[in-house]
Design a protein around this motif. Structure first.
Motif, PDB file in Angstrom:
ATOM      1  N   PHE A 237       0.814  -1.219   0.000  1.00 34.08           N
ATOM      2  CA  PHE A 237       0.000   0.000   0.000  1.00 34.08           C
ATOM      3  C   PHE A 237       0.850   1.273   0.000  1.00 34.08           C
ATOM      4  N   ASP A 238       2.177   1.109  -0.008  1.00 32.90           N
ATOM      5  CA  ASP A 238       3.092   2.252  -0.012  1.00 32.90           C
ATOM      6  C   ASP A 238       2.833   3.190   1.161  1.00 32.90           C
ATOM      7  N   TRP A 239       2.693   2.598   2.341  1.00 26.41           N
ATOM      8  CA  TRP A 239       2.482   3.408   3.539  1.00 26.41           C
ATOM      9  C   TRP A 239       3.760   4.152   3.909  1.00 26.41           C
ATOM     10  N   ALA A 240       3.581   5.361   4.427  1.00 27.65           N
ATOM     11  CA  ALA A 240       4.702   6.117   4.959  1.00 27.65           C
ATOM     12  C   ALA A 240       5.105   5.543   6.323  1.00 27.65           C
ATOM     13  N   PRO A 241       6.347   5.764   6.748  1.00 25.92           N
ATOM     14  CA  PRO A 241       6.784   5.227   8.045  1.00 25.92           C
ATOM     15  C   PRO A 241       5.990   5.745   9.235  1.00 25.92           C
ATOM     16  N   ASP A 242       5.327   6.917   9.072  1.00 25.48           N
ATOM     17  CA  ASP A 242       4.551   7.450  10.199  1.00 25.48           C
ATOM     18  C   ASP A 242       3.055   7.206  10.039  1.00 25.48           C
ATOM     19  N   ALA A 243       2.663   6.276   9.168  1.00 25.01           N
ATOM     20  CA  ALA A 243       1.239   5.895   9.047  1.00 25.01           C
ATOM     21  C   ALA A 243       0.909   4.927  10.178  1.00 25.01           C
ATOM     22  N   TYR A 244       0.921   5.443  11.394  1.00 22.39           N
ATOM     23  CA  TYR A 244       0.918   4.576  12.568  1.00 22.39           C
ATOM     24  C   TYR A 244      -0.351   3.751  12.715  1.00 22.39           C
ATOM     25  N   ASP A 245      -1.529   4.328  12.407  1.00 22.97           N
ATOM     26  CA  ASP A 245      -2.760   3.555  12.547  1.00 22.97           C
ATOM     27  C   ASP A 245      -2.760   2.363  11.590  1.00 22.97           C
ATOM     28  N   ARG A 246      -2.343   2.605  10.349  1.00 22.00           N
ATOM     29  CA  ARG A 246      -2.320   1.536   9.365  1.00 22.00           C
ATOM     30  C   ARG A 246      -1.294   0.463   9.749  1.00 22.00           C
ATOM     31  N   LEU A 247      -0.113   0.910  10.127  1.00 18.49           N
ATOM     32  CA  LEU A 247       0.919  -0.041  10.541  1.00 18.49           C
ATOM     33  C   LEU A 247       0.478  -0.842  11.760  1.00 18.49           C
ATOM     34  N   ALA A 248      -0.210  -0.170  12.696  1.00 20.30           N
ATOM     35  CA  ALA A 248      -0.669  -0.874  13.900  1.00 20.30           C
ATOM     36  C   ALA A 248      -1.667  -1.959  13.546  1.00 20.30           C
TER      37      ALA A 248
ATOM     38  N   TYR B 238       1.089  -2.490  22.684  1.00 20.42           N
ATOM     39  CA  TYR B 238       1.916  -3.562  22.125  1.00 20.42           C
ATOM     40  C   TYR B 238       3.065  -2.882  21.381  1.00 20.42           C
ATOM     41  N   LEU B 239       4.191  -2.738  22.067  1.00 27.67           N
ATOM     42  CA  LEU B 239       5.300  -1.958  21.551  1.00 27.67           C
ATOM     43  C   LEU B 239       6.073  -2.731  20.498  1.00 27.67           C
ATOM     44  N   GLY B 240       6.452  -2.039  19.439  1.00 24.64           N
ATOM     45  CA  GLY B 240       7.241  -2.653  18.390  1.00 24.64           C
ATOM     46  C   GLY B 240       8.183  -1.649  17.768  1.00 24.64           C
ATOM     47  N   PRO B 241       9.073  -2.101  16.910  1.00 28.52           N
ATOM     48  CA  PRO B 241      10.070  -1.202  16.323  1.00 28.52           C
ATOM     49  C   PRO B 241       9.492  -0.169  15.365  1.00 28.52           C
ATOM     50  N   ASP B 242       8.358  -0.488  14.719  1.00 28.54           N
ATOM     51  CA  ASP B 242       7.763   0.419  13.738  1.00 28.54           C
ATOM     52  C   ASP B 242       6.626   1.251  14.300  1.00 28.54           C
ATOM     53  N   VAL B 243       5.938   0.715  15.302  1.00 25.86           N
ATOM     54  CA  VAL B 243       4.729   1.366  15.798  1.00 25.86           C
ATOM     55  C   VAL B 243       4.367   0.765  17.144  1.00 25.86           C
ATOM     56  N   THR B 244       3.658   1.522  17.949  1.00 24.83           N
ATOM     57  CA  THR B 244       3.037   1.008  19.162  1.00 24.83           C
ATOM     58  C   THR B 244       1.562   0.782  18.854  1.00 24.83           C
ATOM     59  N   ALA B 245       1.125  -0.455  18.869  1.00 24.57           N
ATOM     60  CA  ALA B 245      -0.264  -0.789  18.540  1.00 24.57           C
ATOM     61  C   ALA B 245      -1.095  -0.816  19.817  1.00 24.57           C
ATOM     62  N   ARG B 246      -2.221  -0.146  19.787  1.00 24.45           N
ATOM     63  CA  ARG B 246      -3.107  -0.084  20.950  1.00 24.45           C
ATOM     64  C   ARG B 246      -4.081  -1.260  20.918  1.00 24.45           C
ATOM     65  N   LEU B 247      -3.789  -2.286  21.705  1.00 21.22           N
ATOM     66  CA  LEU B 247      -4.654  -3.458  21.740  1.00 21.22           C
ATOM     67  C   LEU B 247      -6.007  -3.155  22.356  1.00 21.22           C
ATOM     68  N   ASP B 248      -6.094  -2.073  23.147  1.00 20.15           N
ATOM     69  CA  ASP B 248      -7.388  -1.729  23.748  1.00 20.15           C
ATOM     70  C   ASP B 248      -8.320  -1.057  22.758  1.00 20.15           C
ATOM     71  N   THR B 249      -7.888  -0.875  21.500  1.00 17.54           N
ATOM     72  CA  THR B 249      -8.773  -0.312  20.479  1.00 17.54           C
ATOM     73  C   THR B 249      -9.170  -1.339  19.425  1.00 17.54           C
ATOM     74  N   VAL B 250      -8.655  -2.554  19.532  1.00 15.64           N
ATOM     75  CA  VAL B 250      -8.969  -3.594  18.540  1.00 15.64           C
ATOM     76  C   VAL B 250     -10.449  -3.946  18.608  1.00 15.64           C
TER      77      VAL B 250
ATOM     78  N   LEU C 275      -5.629   1.663  16.798  1.00 16.49           N
ATOM     79  CA  LEU C 275      -4.891   2.919  16.789  1.00 16.49           C
ATOM     80  C   LEU C 275      -3.408   2.647  16.996  1.00 16.49           C
ATOM     81  N   GLY C 276      -2.599   3.461  16.331  1.00 14.81           N
ATOM     82  CA  GLY C 276      -1.164   3.334  16.460  1.00 14.81           C
ATOM     83  C   GLY C 276      -0.539   4.589  17.019  1.00 14.81           C
ATOM     84  N   GLU C 277       0.563   4.415  17.698  1.00 14.68           N
ATOM     85  CA  GLU C 277       1.335   5.516  18.256  1.00 14.68           C
ATOM     86  C   GLU C 277       2.790   5.317  17.868  1.00 14.68           C
TER      87      GLU C 277
END
Length: 610
Positions: free
Chosen positions: A143-154, A228-240, A256-258
């Motif tokens: 999808f050619d996401w940018a590195p700061d597309a945090y919600d999509r990456l999450a 859920y911390l990761g190298p590319d994004v912090t994924a918010r499991l409480d929003t799944v 949601l991603g941070e």
């Protein structure tokens, strides 16, 4: 996966803490090794088919030597006459790291994979990336996401976490396995969308099942807090959000991603020493006295050993109809820096008691030599200090910068809106200790001290290493199950917790986690109010001395408990009966407590399968 239906990217996760230790020992014998050789054997059968169907292959089977595996793939492709472009990702290997370390690898994200796929790679081989990166990296390329597309990456990271353990998402290792035919479950796949949402499903005609329950179970596996911390994004499991999307289809949305933390986890393995064990069979009467006699008789030979752990498993039954069911097992595990002190001389001294100990003396297997055992610990390192590098198909080496820091992206119009939360989690902590086989949050929102209130101290990063877990005598027999609060009136029934709730548990180093969930709102209200940290520790006495942390995930109707130090030095040291805590959740489900009768399913008709 290649013959069952359409597929764009096929991923393969070959690494775990124990695997890294095994690969480290391989590398000691031959510096050209250090990768998962089984991947090559599988590729012999399917590389041509993948090329024919246009399916990219992304795998972390490179382990400690991704460049060598990439070369081996090229050689295999040339022999088979399959024209594929091969790339690899490296930079995670931090050896030499510290004295005594066998391996030391940073957990990289998916950006290197993305770079390789953008350069036209058909096969991407990596070293130690997070398990979820095998999905988020290809999604960012597609999808050619940018590195700061945090919600999509999450969203892609969460989908990757669901897929990472294969058939655990399609009914394997599932609490309610009797509800489905899981004799041969099919592998899961994710239909990832541009907004980061995904549908978890499987190919038509394959076994098992994909339900909100099977996906929930895997979401809770080897995670801790809502972040859920990761190298590319912090994924918010409480929003799944999980919603049915047709037969064997579950839609995963709302994530949601941070920004990620500035540090990466480093997994370190080392040889911890030497171990051995003997299992004595105690049959019939006076089991406790027989066990005491053996321990007393071996006190002398064990005097110079660094560690000796005894466990008595009362598998015996009164007035049993078979000898096996009339027998208990007394297990002795010894450890020492020297193989001589726990070698055949020690185990032979146990067998030499055979004619002068308890009646019916025998052991489950003959004495053996001492075996080396490993220890896994974790640390953190600044992401800027890790040389994350993508080696493209033409040999060009491209440096992959860390994911950009900064404010979380604003939700875009196409982004799914998360459900309202009871309370917003606190800011993510800077320390990164990945949970699961490669990702997760060490602490955060919803953390509770033992009284169930806010403000618990987070687990100690890296806990579970050598010398860090409390030592003590064998766990005593569990006391009677305590009564749980019955709620606001109404009749209750004494029943196993698993009659109502599912659970899944797992390990990370010396720590264990237990995820518990229910399927409807009334049961969730009861579970949330009832299963406090205190009650969990009473139900599972082995956890009582440890600083258990509790998190709530209302969207999943789930609780997640982290038990630091339960597993000592981790699976590679092999001390605990269940060294990876895989059955810890099932033990919890088997414990009895008072459950409101109206929440329980009606009893099955007599003679039917439960």
């Amino acid at each position: 996966m290649l013959t069952g239906g359409p597929l764009d990217v096929l991923t393969g996760d070959y690494l775990a803490e124990l695997t890294m230790l095994i690969l480290g020992r391989d590398r000691l014998k031959d510096p050209g090794l250090g990768y998962a050789k089984t991947f090559l054997r599988q590729l012999e059968d399917c590389l041509g088919l993948a090329h024919e169907k246009g399916v990219r292959i992304v795998t972390n089977a490179g382990g400690l030597h991704p460049a060598a595996l990439a070369d081996a793939v090229r050689e295999l492709a040339a022999k088979a006459g399959v024209p594929v472009a091969v790339a690899h990702v490296e930079g995670d290997d931090l050896m030499p790291y510290e004295e005594g370390a066998l391996t030391a690898n940073a957990y990289l994200g998916g950006a290197g994979i993305t770079a390789c796929l953008r350069a036209g790679a058909d096969v991407v081989v990596t070293g130690r990336v997070t398990d979820a990166a095998l999905v988020s990296g290809p999604a960012a390329w597609w999808f050619d996401w940018a590195p700061d597309a945090y919600d999509r990456l999450a969203g892609a990271v969460v989908a990757g976490h669901v897929l990472e353990c294969g058939t655990q998402a399609t009914g394997g290792n599932y609490s309610f396995f009797t509800a489905h035919d899981v004799r041969r479950p099919g592998f899961p796949l994710a239909e990832v969308s541009e907004d980061g949402s995904a549908v978890i499903t499987k190919h038509p005609g394959t076994g098992g099942a994909v339900t909100t329950g099977t996906v929930t179970a895997q979401l809770l596996y080897e995670t801790q807090g809502p972040r859920y911390l990761g190298p590319d994004v912090t994924a918010r499991l409480d929003t799944v959000r999980l919603d049915p999307d047709g037969p064997d289809r579950v839609r995963l949305s709302g994530v949601l991603g941070e920004p990620p933390p500035p540090t990466l986890k480093v997994g370190v393995t080392r040889i911890g020493g030497w171990r051995n064990e003997v299992v004595f069979v105690l049959t019939g009467l006076d089991v406790e006295a027989k066990a005491a006699l053996v321990r007393e008789q071996l006190a002398g030979p064990l005097a110079g050993v660094e560690s000796a752990d005894w466990t008595l498993a009362r598998t015996d039954h009164e007035d049993a109809a078979t000898e096996e069911t009339a027998s208990a097992l007394l297990r002795l595990v010894v450890r020492d820096p020297s193989p001589d002190r726990v070698g055949r001389a020690l185990t032979s001294s146990a067998v030499e008691l055979a004619l002068g100990s308890y009646p019916g003396f025998h052991v489950t297997s003959p004495p053996g030599p001492a075996q080396p055992y490993g220890v896994f610990t974790s640390a953190t390192i600044e992401a800027t200090r890790v040389p994350h590098t993508a080696t493209l198909p033409d040999g060009t080496r491209v440096a992959v910068p860390p994911s950009p820091p900064g404010p979380t992206q604003a939700p875009q119009a196409s982004d799914p809106t998360p459900a309202p939360q009871a309370s917003d989690p606190t800011p993510a902590p800077p320390a990164f200790e990945a949970l699961g086989s490669g990702g997760g949050a060490p602490d955060g929102s919803g953390a509770e001290p033992r009284d169930g209130g806010p403000g618990a101290q987070p687990p100690v990063p890296g806990r579970g290493g050598a010398g860090e877990s409390p030592a003590g005598p064998a766990t005593p027999a569990a006391p009677a199950t305590p009564a749980a609060p019955a709620g606001p009136g109404g009749p209750t029934t004494r029943a196993p917790l698993g009659t109502l709730a599912g659970a899944r548990s797992g390990d990370k180093g010396g720590d264990a986690n237990i995820g518990v969930w229910v399927t409807d709102e009334a049961a969730w209200q009861w579970l949330r109010d009832t299963l406090t940290t205190d009650l969990l520790q009473a139900l599972l006495p082995e956890t009582a001395p440890l600083p258990v942390t509790r998190h709530e995930l209302p969207n999943l109707r789930a609780l997640n408990f982290t038990v630091p130090g339960l597993l000592g030095a981790g699976v590679a040291s092999g001390h605990r009966f269940d060294p990876q805590a895989k059955a810890l959740g099932e033990w919890l489900r088997a414990r009895h407590l008072d459950i409101p009768t109206h929440l329980l399913p009606p009893p099955a008709p007599e003679g039917t399968r439960p």
